[in-house]
Write a protein that holds these residues in place. Structure first.
Motif, PDB file in Angstrom:
ATOM      1  N   UNK A 231       0.827  -1.208   0.000  1.00 37.04           N
ATOM      2  CA  UNK A 231       0.000   0.000   0.000  1.00 37.04           C
ATOM      3  C   UNK A 231       0.859   1.256   0.000  1.00 37.04           C
ATOM      4  N   UNK A 232       1.897   1.267   0.852  1.00 37.74           N
ATOM      5  CA  UNK A 232       2.746   2.459   0.951  1.00 37.74           C
ATOM      6  C   UNK A 232       3.612   2.596  -0.296  1.00 37.74           C
ATOM      7  N   UNK A 233       4.084   1.486  -0.846  1.00 36.73           N
ATOM      8  CA  UNK A 233       4.875   1.543  -2.080  1.00 36.73           C
ATOM      9  C   UNK A 233       4.037   2.099  -3.228  1.00 36.73           C
ATOM     10  N   UNK A 234       2.766   1.761  -3.265  1.00 41.56           N
ATOM     11  CA  UNK A 234       1.862   2.289  -4.295  1.00 41.56           C
ATOM     12  C   UNK A 234       1.779   3.811  -4.192  1.00 41.56           C
ATOM     13  N   UNK A 235       1.722   4.312  -2.966  1.00 43.29           N
ATOM     14  CA  UNK A 235       1.686   5.764  -2.757  1.00 43.29           C
ATOM     15  C   UNK A 235       2.900   6.430  -3.389  1.00 43.29           C
ATOM     16  N   UNK A 236       4.069   5.876  -3.124  1.00 45.64           N
ATOM     17  CA  UNK A 236       5.310   6.443  -3.657  1.00 45.64           C
ATOM     18  C   UNK A 236       5.273   6.459  -5.183  1.00 45.64           C
ATOM     19  N   UNK A 237       4.799   5.376  -5.776  1.00 46.94           N
ATOM     20  CA  UNK A 237       4.780   5.279  -7.241  1.00 46.94           C
ATOM     21  C   UNK A 237       3.765   6.227  -7.873  1.00 46.94           C
ATOM     22  N   UNK A 238       2.628   6.431  -7.216  1.00 50.34           N
ATOM     23  CA  UNK A 238       1.646   7.396  -7.723  1.00 50.34           C
ATOM     24  C   UNK A 238       2.262   8.788  -7.767  1.00 50.34           C
ATOM     25  N   UNK A 239       2.999   9.146  -6.736  1.00 48.91           N
ATOM     26  CA  UNK A 239       3.637  10.461  -6.708  1.00 48.91           C
ATOM     27  C   UNK A 239       4.757  10.556  -7.737  1.00 48.91           C
ATOM     28  N   UNK A 242       3.753  11.413 -11.164  1.00 52.49           N
ATOM     29  CA  UNK A 242       3.247  12.787 -11.309  1.00 52.49           C
ATOM     30  C   UNK A 242       1.747  12.835 -11.516  1.00 52.49           C
ATOM     31  N   UNK A 243       1.034  11.849 -10.972  1.00 50.39           N
ATOM     32  CA  UNK A 243      -0.425  11.939 -10.975  1.00 50.39           C
ATOM     33  C   UNK A 243      -0.808  13.067 -10.015  1.00 50.39           C
ATOM     34  N   UNK A 244      -1.563  14.075 -10.467  1.00 46.96           N
ATOM     35  CA  UNK A 244      -1.874  15.220  -9.592  1.00 46.96           C
ATOM     36  C   UNK A 244      -2.947  14.876  -8.561  1.00 46.96           C
ATOM     37  N   UNK A 245      -2.619  13.933  -7.702  1.00 44.54           N
ATOM     38  CA  UNK A 245      -3.569  13.451  -6.708  1.00 44.54           C
ATOM     39  C   UNK A 245      -3.737  14.508  -5.612  1.00 44.54           C
ATOM     40  N   UNK A 290      -4.379   6.186 -14.937  1.00 44.51           N
ATOM     41  CA  UNK A 290      -3.020   6.053 -14.413  1.00 44.51           C
ATOM     42  C   UNK A 290      -3.027   5.459 -13.003  1.00 44.51           C
ATOM     43  N   UNK A 291      -3.905   5.959 -12.166  1.00 42.37           N
ATOM     44  CA  UNK A 291      -3.977   5.482 -10.784  1.00 42.37           C
ATOM     45  C   UNK A 291      -4.331   4.004 -10.734  1.00 42.37           C
ATOM     46  N   UNK A 292      -5.297   3.589 -11.525  1.00 45.39           N
ATOM     47  CA  UNK A 292      -5.714   2.180 -11.543  1.00 45.39           C
ATOM     48  C   UNK A 292      -4.561   1.276 -11.957  1.00 45.39           C
TER      49      UNK A 292
END
Length: 456
Positions: A231-239, A242-245, A290-292
């Motif tokens: 879960x935390x690794x996914x957070x890092x990869x989303x950032x 450059x997904x503007x979450x 992208x997020x999915x």
């Protein structure tokens, strides 16, 4: 007084009359008594009254403790030396709203929800959301953050000017009277100095805030993961992608189970991310795709996007009720919430190590966090009548703070230092840094009357 007779060298008598013991620097010690009421409370209704009261206290060397809504989590409003509590909740004016300049001025009695209600028909909003309906000046005083910080920033970049009553009653405008520039390079940054000062330098009697446009489209979703690390690794990869979450919130499986029961939602009992995207209707589709993809690459599942306000509101109500959900895990017990913030690259390791520490310590401590900016919390639920468990909680919080420091982070991302993290602040800044803070404090408050005993 009879109870104090015969105390040996190194004994302490706290403001409430209880007895403690001095210990060497670095050795864990029990927290200061939680209840330390002031000698008097005043409710000023205008800045001139704050000035007159401050002058009176300053003249007679009486400690002063600013109070907003009382939601601070590190004992920041405890009157450990007695004195006068200034409850500023009756100063509740919203003024100087400029739609063209995206700014507004608020007094200490204005809360986050009250401001956004006032702005409802303007197309603007104030996005810093610490969860509680806190006073906006209190949020500035504590350097608050929250779920939207990954996109909109914390309080610090969103405060343009502050009207401050100094300890001797003088009035200071940190960026100059009536000024609200988007950026400035004129002299020392006094505004940032007072943001996060936790009431130790003066009374924040007005804050000029930066507003933001309400996004055209918003979508939120939950994603379940096989492990905390995934879960935390996914957070890092989303950032990194450059997904503007706008929001990325993490809940471990203990927190998910508690929230599921408390809020009546059927959630899989696995670590979870709660994500929200803001943007145009066209751009949101690409962001969702992208997020999915990134979620699926990390073994995540269960994405179902909620775009209607009511449905999104249920998801965020579940997140904001996490504290009450955690307390419900052990009825009759009390809770202590602590937080740290670390560089994003170190976040997976620190979260996993903390999870293991909780299990090894035998503590009930569901984890939740604004992991988009490296910040997470442990909500420790314990029996306050059990000294051994209370000591395990204290020892754990010290280890957590030091774990964050070793990782290049900070001992507190948004709760502040208050009473509970003064020793950790010394380790974080070093002696030179702490001496500099003390020099600033001495320059503005030479008699140590403003919220004494806190931070430094």
């Amino acid at each position: 007084l009879g109870e104090w007779q015969g105390l040996g060298r190194g004994s302490l008598v706290y403001a409430d009359g209880s007895i403690g013991e001095m210990r060497p620097v670095g050795e864990p010690c029990p927290p200061v008594p939680s209840c330390a009421p002031p000698d008097a409370v005043v409710w000023p209704q205008a800045v001139g009254q704050v000035q007159e009261l401050a002058k009176l206290c300053h003249r007679h060397r009486v400690p002063m403790v600013p109070f907003g809504t009382g939601t601070g989590l590190e004992g920041g409003v405890n009157a450990v030396q007695g004195g006068v509590c200034f409850d500023l909740s009756r100063m509740a004016a919203i003024t100087e709203l400029s739609l063209e300049d995206f700014s507004v001025a608020v007094e200490p009695g204005v809360t986050r929800k009250a401001l956004n209600s006032h702005l409802r028909d303007t197309g603007l909003w104030f996005p810093v959301d610490p969860g509680a309906d806190a006073s906006l000046c209190g949020m500035a005083a504590t350097g608050a953050s929250g779920t939207n910080a990954v996109r909109y920033g914390t309080m610090r970049p969103n405060v343009l000017n502050l009207r401050v009553v100094l300890p001797d009653g003088r009035l200071l405008h940190t960026a100059g009277p009536g000024r609200q520039p988007r950026k400035r390079a004129a002299g020392y940054d006094l505004t940032s100095l007072f943001v996060g000062s936790e009431g130790t330098l003066g009374f924040l009697t007005q804050a000029t805030l930066r507003l933001h446009p309400v996004p055209e489209a918003v979508a939120a979703t939950t994603a379940a993961f096989p492990s905390v690390r995934a879960a935390v690794a996914c957070t890092v990869q989303v950032l990194q992608a450059a997904v503007p979450v706008a929001r990325i919130e993490f809940l471990d499986e203990v927190m998910v189970g508690a929230c599921s029961r408390y809020s009546g939602l059927e959630l899989p009992l696995t670590p979870m991310l709660l994500l929200e995207l803001h943007g145009s209707r066209h751009g949101l589709t690409e962001q969702q795709r992208q997020t999915e993809e990134i979620v699926q690459l990390n073994g995540g599942s269960g994405l179902a996007w909620a775009e209607e306000a009511e449905e999104r509101g249920r998801l965020w109500a579940m997140r904001h009720n996490a504290w009450y959900a955690a307390l419900a895990l052990r009825p009759g017990c009390q809770g202590y919430s602590t937080d740290v913030c670390v560089p994003i690259s170190r976040l997976p390791d620190v979260v996993v190590e903390t999870k293991q520490d909780l299990q090894d310590s035998g503590l009930t401590g569901p984890m939740v966090g604004h992991v988009g900016d490296g910040n997470f919390h442990c909500l420790l639920i314990f029996d306050t009548t059990d000294p051994a468990e209370a000591q395990r909680v204290h020892a754990f919080t010290q280890r957590l703070g030091r774990r964050a420091l070793v990782a290049g982070g900070t001992c507190t991302g948004e709760h502040g230092v208050g009473l509970g993290k003064r020793a950790l602040l010394r380790e974080e800044l070093g002696q030179e840094g702490l001496d500099t803070l003390r020099s600033i404090k001495a320059a503005l408050d030479p008699h140590n009357l403003m919220n004494p005993g806190k931070v430094v």
